[in-house]
Design a protein around this motif. Sequence first.
Motif, PDB file in Angstrom:
ATOM      1  N   THR A  43      34.404  60.289  34.531  1.00  0.00           N
ATOM      2  CA  THR A  43      34.430  61.005  35.976  1.00  0.00           C
ATOM      3  C   THR A  43      33.438  60.246  36.617  1.00  0.00           C
ATOM      4  O   THR A  43      32.786  59.106  36.288  1.00  0.00           O
ATOM      5  CB  THR A  43      33.772  62.254  35.604  1.00  0.00           C
ATOM      6  N   GLN A  44      33.238  60.558  38.158  1.00  0.00           N
ATOM      7  CA  GLN A  44      32.431  59.885  38.953  1.00  0.00           C
ATOM      8  C   GLN A  44      31.004  59.756  38.327  1.00  0.00           C
ATOM      9  O   GLN A  44      30.164  59.020  38.404  1.00  0.00           O
ATOM     10  CB  GLN A  44      32.649  60.338  40.386  1.00  0.00           C
ATOM     11  N   LYS A  45      30.448  61.020  37.929  1.00  0.00           N
ATOM     12  CA  LYS A  45      29.192  60.887  37.355  1.00  0.00           C
ATOM     13  C   LYS A  45      28.986  60.349  36.267  1.00  0.00           C
ATOM     14  O   LYS A  45      28.128  59.589  36.126  1.00  0.00           O
ATOM     15  CB  LYS A  45      29.002  62.681  37.101  1.00  0.00           C
ATOM     16  N   GLU A  46      29.914  60.075  35.365  1.00  0.00           N
ATOM     17  CA  GLU A  46      29.944  59.339  34.136  1.00  0.00           C
ATOM     18  C   GLU A  46      29.790  57.987  34.467  1.00  0.00           C
ATOM     19  O   GLU A  46      28.843  57.197  33.968  1.00  0.00           O
ATOM     20  CB  GLU A  46      31.140  59.507  33.132  1.00  0.00           C
ATOM     21  N   ILE A  47      30.459  57.250  35.352  1.00  0.00           N
ATOM     22  CA  ILE A  47      30.473  56.157  35.671  1.00  0.00           C
ATOM     23  C   ILE A  47      28.947  55.605  36.482  1.00  0.00           C
ATOM     24  O   ILE A  47      28.650  54.718  36.249  1.00  0.00           O
ATOM     25  CB  ILE A  47      31.620  55.437  36.348  1.00  0.00           C
ATOM     26  N   GLY A  48      28.719  56.666  37.410  1.00  0.00           N
ATOM     27  CA  GLY A  48      27.468  56.607  37.983  1.00  0.00           C
ATOM     28  C   GLY A  48      26.136  56.380  37.002  1.00  0.00           C
ATOM     29  O   GLY A  48      25.342  55.745  37.229  1.00  0.00           O
ATOM     30  N   ASP A  49      26.382  57.392  35.938  1.00  0.00           N
ATOM     31  CA  ASP A  49      25.213  57.241  35.165  1.00  0.00           C
ATOM     32  C   ASP A  49      25.060  56.018  34.419  1.00  0.00           C
ATOM     33  O   ASP A  49      23.986  55.515  34.245  1.00  0.00           O
ATOM     34  CB  ASP A  49      25.390  58.387  33.647  1.00  0.00           C
ATOM     35  N   ARG A  50      26.368  55.396  34.108  1.00  0.00           N
ATOM     36  CA  ARG A  50      26.390  53.966  33.452  1.00  0.00           C
ATOM     37  C   ARG A  50      25.856  52.748  34.301  1.00  0.00           C
ATOM     38  O   ARG A  50      25.171  51.861  33.830  1.00  0.00           O
ATOM     39  CB  ARG A  50      27.744  53.751  32.872  1.00  0.00           C
ATOM     40  N   LEU A  51      26.280  53.222  35.635  1.00  0.00           N
ATOM     41  CA  LEU A  51      25.707  51.912  36.486  1.00  0.00           C
ATOM     42  C   LEU A  51      24.434  52.244  36.972  1.00  0.00           C
ATOM     43  O   LEU A  51      23.834  51.504  37.952  1.00  0.00           O
ATOM     44  CB  LEU A  51      26.834  51.853  37.517  1.00  0.00           C
ATOM     45  N   GLY A  52      23.968  53.355  36.958  1.00  0.00           N
ATOM     46  CA  GLY A  52      22.495  53.789  37.669  1.00  0.00           C
ATOM     47  C   GLY A  52      22.720  54.325  39.296  1.00  0.00           C
ATOM     48  O   GLY A  52      21.893  54.193  39.801  1.00  0.00           O
ATOM     49  N   TYR A  53      23.866  55.098  39.341  1.00  0.00           N
ATOM     50  CA  TYR A  53      24.261  55.401  40.608  1.00  0.00           C
ATOM     51  C   TYR A  53      24.598  56.930  40.301  1.00  0.00           C
ATOM     52  O   TYR A  53      25.166  57.620  39.358  1.00  0.00           O
ATOM     53  CB  TYR A  53      25.355  54.799  41.425  1.00  0.00           C
ATOM     54  N   GLY A  54      24.426  57.763  41.349  1.00  0.00           N
ATOM     55  CA  GLY A  54      24.803  59.136  41.606  1.00  0.00           C
ATOM     56  C   GLY A  54      26.401  59.297  41.827  1.00  0.00           C
ATOM     57  O   GLY A  54      26.931  58.487  42.297  1.00  0.00           O
ATOM     58  N   PRO A  55      26.640  60.281  41.407  1.00  0.00           N
ATOM     59  CA  PRO A  55      28.311  60.536  41.591  1.00  0.00           C
ATOM     60  C   PRO A  55      28.846  60.759  43.194  1.00  0.00           C
ATOM     61  O   PRO A  55      29.805  60.206  43.420  1.00  0.00           O
ATOM     62  CB  PRO A  55      28.593  62.098  41.099  1.00  0.00           C
ATOM     63  N   ASP A  56      27.699  60.959  43.953  1.00  0.00           N
ATOM     64  CA  ASP A  56      27.949  60.921  45.360  1.00  0.00           C
ATOM     65  C   ASP A  56      28.039  59.424  45.923  1.00  0.00           C
ATOM     66  O   ASP A  56      29.000  59.219  46.737  1.00  0.00           O
ATOM     67  CB  ASP A  56      26.802  61.617  46.402  1.00  0.00           C
ATOM     68  N   LEU A  57      27.242  58.653  45.498  1.00  0.00           N
ATOM     69  CA  LEU A  57      27.478  57.151  45.749  1.00  0.00           C
ATOM     70  C   LEU A  57      28.845  56.553  45.381  1.00  0.00           C
ATOM     71  O   LEU A  57      29.319  55.919  46.191  1.00  0.00           O
ATOM     72  CB  LEU A  57      26.526  56.293  45.339  1.00  0.00           C
ATOM     73  N   ILE A  58      29.379  56.951  44.215  1.00  0.00           N
ATOM     74  CA  ILE A  58      30.624  56.617  43.531  1.00  0.00           C
ATOM     75  C   ILE A  58      31.587  56.974  44.320  1.00  0.00           C
ATOM     76  O   ILE A  58      32.619  56.037  44.710  1.00  0.00           O
ATOM     77  CB  ILE A  58      30.539  56.967  42.111  1.00  0.00           C
ATOM     78  N   SER A  59      31.552  58.092  44.834  1.00  0.00           N
ATOM     79  CA  SER A  59      32.598  58.646  45.784  1.00  0.00           C
ATOM     80  C   SER A  59      32.651  57.912  46.909  1.00  0.00           C
ATOM     81  O   SER A  59      33.719  57.565  47.550  1.00  0.00           O
ATOM     82  CB  SER A  59      32.380  60.277  46.010  1.00  0.00           C
ATOM     83  N   SER A  60      31.524  57.709  47.594  1.00  0.00           N
ATOM     84  CA  SER A  60      31.318  56.959  49.075  1.00  0.00           C
ATOM     85  C   SER A  60      31.961  55.714  48.493  1.00  0.00           C
ATOM     86  O   SER A  60      32.727  55.086  49.559  1.00  0.00           O
ATOM     87  CB  SER A  60      29.900  57.001  49.263  1.00  0.00           C
ATOM     88  N   LEU A  61      31.747  54.975  47.490  1.00  0.00           N
ATOM     89  CA  LEU A  61      32.227  53.599  47.186  1.00  0.00           C
ATOM     90  C   LEU A  61      33.780  53.544  47.233  1.00  0.00           C
ATOM     91  O   LEU A  61      34.306  52.770  48.023  1.00  0.00           O
ATOM     92  CB  LEU A  61      31.476  53.031  46.319  1.00  0.00           C
TER      93      LEU A  61
END
Length: 85
Positions: A43-61
């Motif tokens: 999920t966006q949250k899972e990848i964000g956690d692994r990269l040090g970003y929040g899910p909102d930033l992953i979605s924006s990216l």
Amino acid sequence: MTVSEQVGSAEAEEAYDEAEQLDDLNRAVGKQVGLLRERSGLTQKEIGDRLGYGPDLISSLERAYERRSASSWRRRTNSSTPVGC
């Protein structure tokens, strides 16, 4: 048109070209982030956690709404752990 106007116009055109290239880079990276994330089953949250970003930033990216400079992509890429780790 004076020489100074021509120089200013050339500089503005160059800056526009750089911005357009950066937008293209952001779209390409965002698309790849989304594809790789989905293929990994994350999920966006899972990848964000692994990269040090929040899910909102992953979605924006992924949607290319988050504008990143080429140097910030390089810094982040060089310091990140692979997603599978």
